[in-house]
Design a protein around this motif. Structure first.
Motif, mmCIF file in Angstrom:
data_model
loop_
_atom_site.group_PDB
_atom_site.id
_atom_site.type_symbol
_atom_site.label_atom_id
_atom_site.label_comp_id
_atom_site.label_asym_id
_atom_site.label_seq_id
_atom_site.Cartn_x
_atom_site.Cartn_y
_atom_site.Cartn_z
ATOM 1 N N SER A 31 0.830 -1.194 0.000
ATOM 2 C CA SER A 31 0.000 0.000 0.000
ATOM 3 C C SER A 31 0.872 1.254 0.000
ATOM 4 O O SER A 31 2.012 1.239 0.447
ATOM 5 C CB SER A 31 -0.929 0.002 1.217
ATOM 6 O OG SER A 31 -0.175 0.120 2.404
ATOM 7 N N GLU A 32 0.290 2.315 -0.519
ATOM 8 C CA GLU A 32 1.007 3.579 -0.604
ATOM 9 C C GLU A 32 1.242 4.131 0.790
ATOM 10 O O GLU A 32 0.403 4.015 1.673
ATOM 11 C CB GLU A 32 0.209 4.574 -1.447
ATOM 12 C CG GLU A 32 0.956 5.852 -1.684
ATOM 13 C CD GLU A 32 0.237 6.819 -2.601
ATOM 14 O OE1 GLU A 32 0.779 7.900 -2.836
ATOM 15 O OE2 GLU A 32 -0.866 6.500 -3.073
ATOM 16 N N THR A 33 2.402 4.748 0.988
ATOM 17 C CA THR A 33 2.711 5.353 2.274
ATOM 18 C C THR A 33 2.764 6.869 2.128
ATOM 19 O O THR A 33 2.956 7.405 1.034
ATOM 20 C CB THR A 33 4.055 4.842 2.837
ATOM 21 O OG1 THR A 33 5.089 5.136 1.905
ATOM 22 C CG2 THR A 33 4.001 3.355 3.115
ATOM 23 N N ALA B 245 -13.726 7.937 6.442
ATOM 24 C CA ALA B 245 -14.655 7.857 5.309
ATOM 25 C C ALA B 245 -14.352 8.910 4.244
ATOM 26 O O ALA B 245 -14.640 8.691 3.069
ATOM 27 C CB ALA B 245 -16.094 8.018 5.803
ATOM 28 N N ARG B 246 -13.765 10.039 4.649
ATOM 29 C CA ARG B 246 -13.468 11.113 3.700
ATOM 30 C C ARG B 246 -12.072 11.017 3.078
ATOM 31 O O ARG B 246 -11.719 11.842 2.247
ATOM 32 C CB ARG B 246 -13.614 12.471 4.384
ATOM 33 C CG ARG B 246 -15.049 12.870 4.679
ATOM 34 C CD ARG B 246 -15.128 14.297 5.178
ATOM 35 N NE ARG B 246 -14.369 14.541 6.388
ATOM 36 C CZ ARG B 246 -14.821 14.352 7.636
ATOM 37 N NH1 ARG B 246 -16.054 13.909 7.820
ATOM 38 N NH2 ARG B 246 -14.064 14.607 8.677
ATOM 39 N N LEU B 247 -11.278 10.028 3.465
ATOM 40 C CA LEU B 247 -9.933 9.924 2.899
ATOM 41 C C LEU B 247 -10.013 9.685 1.405
ATOM 42 O O LEU B 247 -10.876 8.941 0.932
ATOM 43 C CB LEU B 247 -9.152 8.778 3.562
ATOM 44 C CG LEU B 247 -8.751 8.998 5.007
ATOM 45 C CD1 LEU B 247 -8.006 7.779 5.535
ATOM 46 C CD2 LEU B 247 -7.904 10.249 5.169
ATOM 47 N N PRO B 248 -9.106 10.283 0.663
ATOM 48 C CA PRO B 248 -9.116 10.057 -0.791
ATOM 49 C C PRO B 248 -8.746 8.610 -1.100
ATOM 50 O O PRO B 248 -7.974 7.993 -0.372
ATOM 51 C CB PRO B 248 -8.049 11.015 -1.319
ATOM 52 C CG PRO B 248 -7.180 11.334 -0.146
ATOM 53 C CD PRO B 248 -8.035 11.176 1.083
ATOM 54 N N THR B 249 -9.328 8.100 -2.178
ATOM 55 C CA THR B 249 -8.977 6.751 -2.607
ATOM 56 C C THR B 249 -7.686 6.808 -3.400
ATOM 57 O O THR B 249 -7.286 7.869 -3.878
ATOM 58 C CB THR B 249 -10.092 6.135 -3.480
ATOM 59 O OG1 THR B 249 -10.288 6.985 -4.605
ATOM 60 C CG2 THR B 249 -11.372 5.971 -2.705
ATOM 61 N N ALA B 250 -7.054 5.685 -3.538
ATOM 62 C CA ALA B 250 -5.793 5.623 -4.281
ATOM 63 C C ALA B 250 -6.023 6.050 -5.723
ATOM 64 O O ALA B 250 -7.032 5.687 -6.310
ATOM 65 C CB ALA B 250 -5.230 4.211 -4.234
ATOM 66 N N PRO B 251 -5.077 6.808 -6.312
ATOM 67 C CA PRO B 251 -5.234 7.198 -7.701
ATOM 68 C C PRO B 251 -5.289 5.958 -8.585
ATOM 69 O O PRO B 251 -4.565 5.010 -8.368
ATOM 70 C CB PRO B 251 -3.990 8.023 -8.004
ATOM 71 C CG PRO B 251 -3.180 8.055 -6.766
ATOM 72 C CD PRO B 251 -3.861 7.252 -5.717
#
Length: 192
Positions: A2-4, A61-67
């Motif tokens: 996962s992205e860090t 819930a408001r975190l951006p999803t991965a590009p």
């Protein structure tokens, strides 16, 4: 993997890890901030904004999803072309007629030929592409956090010339957390 992400408060690194951990760690900080808090994607070096208001569940819930992550179609929404269960997505490609002729003459057709060409290019250029992406991420982070620091221009030139020794020498006087993070972004996947 996962992205860090890495969070900084002014010149000091606060935390690194998955975005969920970073968001909750910053939200849970009760001490007064000594400087502005900035969160950077380790993959791109770009700053991101988070809405940390409300409950922990609301923040998550408001975190951006991965590009590039595709959302499953909602009820009533057509699936469109492609094979979404396999992650295949239909997009438009613009080519010259001779390119289409060649692609269509390949076994399996244009889509299979394009996938094979992309995979071959990824294998052949993987290291070079990763190094280029690492330099760009380091530059984006440097621009945001060290653009006004001494030797920024010289360090940028050394970074893009892939002169690690000169680069490290140019940033030696920078605050330790900024210096260490930019080196990590630029050279983490290379030995030496």
């Amino acid at each position: 993997m996962s992205e860090t992400f890495t969070a900084f408060e002014g010149e000091r690194r606060l935390a690194s890890g998955p975005l969920t951990e970073i968001a909750l760690a910053i939200k849970g900080t009760t001490r007064p901030a000594c400087g502005p808090i900035a969160i950077f994607s380790d993959a791109t070096g770009r700053a991101i904004d988070l809405d940390l208001r409300g409950s922990d569940e609301g923040v998550l819930a408001r975190l951006p999803t991965a590009p590039g992550a595709s959302q499953p179609p909602t009820a009533g929404e057509s699936r469109g072309r492609g094979r979404p269960k396999l992650g295949v997505v239909a997009r438009e490609v613009t080519l010259l007629p001779r390119h289409w002729e060649w692609l269509n003459a390949q076994p399996g057709g244009a889509s299979v030929a394009l996938r094979k060409l992309v995979e071959e290019a990824r294998r052949a250029n993987g290291d070079r592409d990763r190094q280029r992406a690492a330099r760009e991420a380091a530059y984006h982070f440097m621009s945001a956090m060290a653009g006004n620091l001494p030797n920024f221009e010289e360090a940028s030139r050394a970074l893009f010339a892939d002169d690690r020794r000169k680069f490290v020498g140019q940033i030696a006087s920078w605050p330790a957390d900024i210096r260490d993070h930019v080196v990590k972004l630029a050279y983490a996947d290379r030995a030496g």
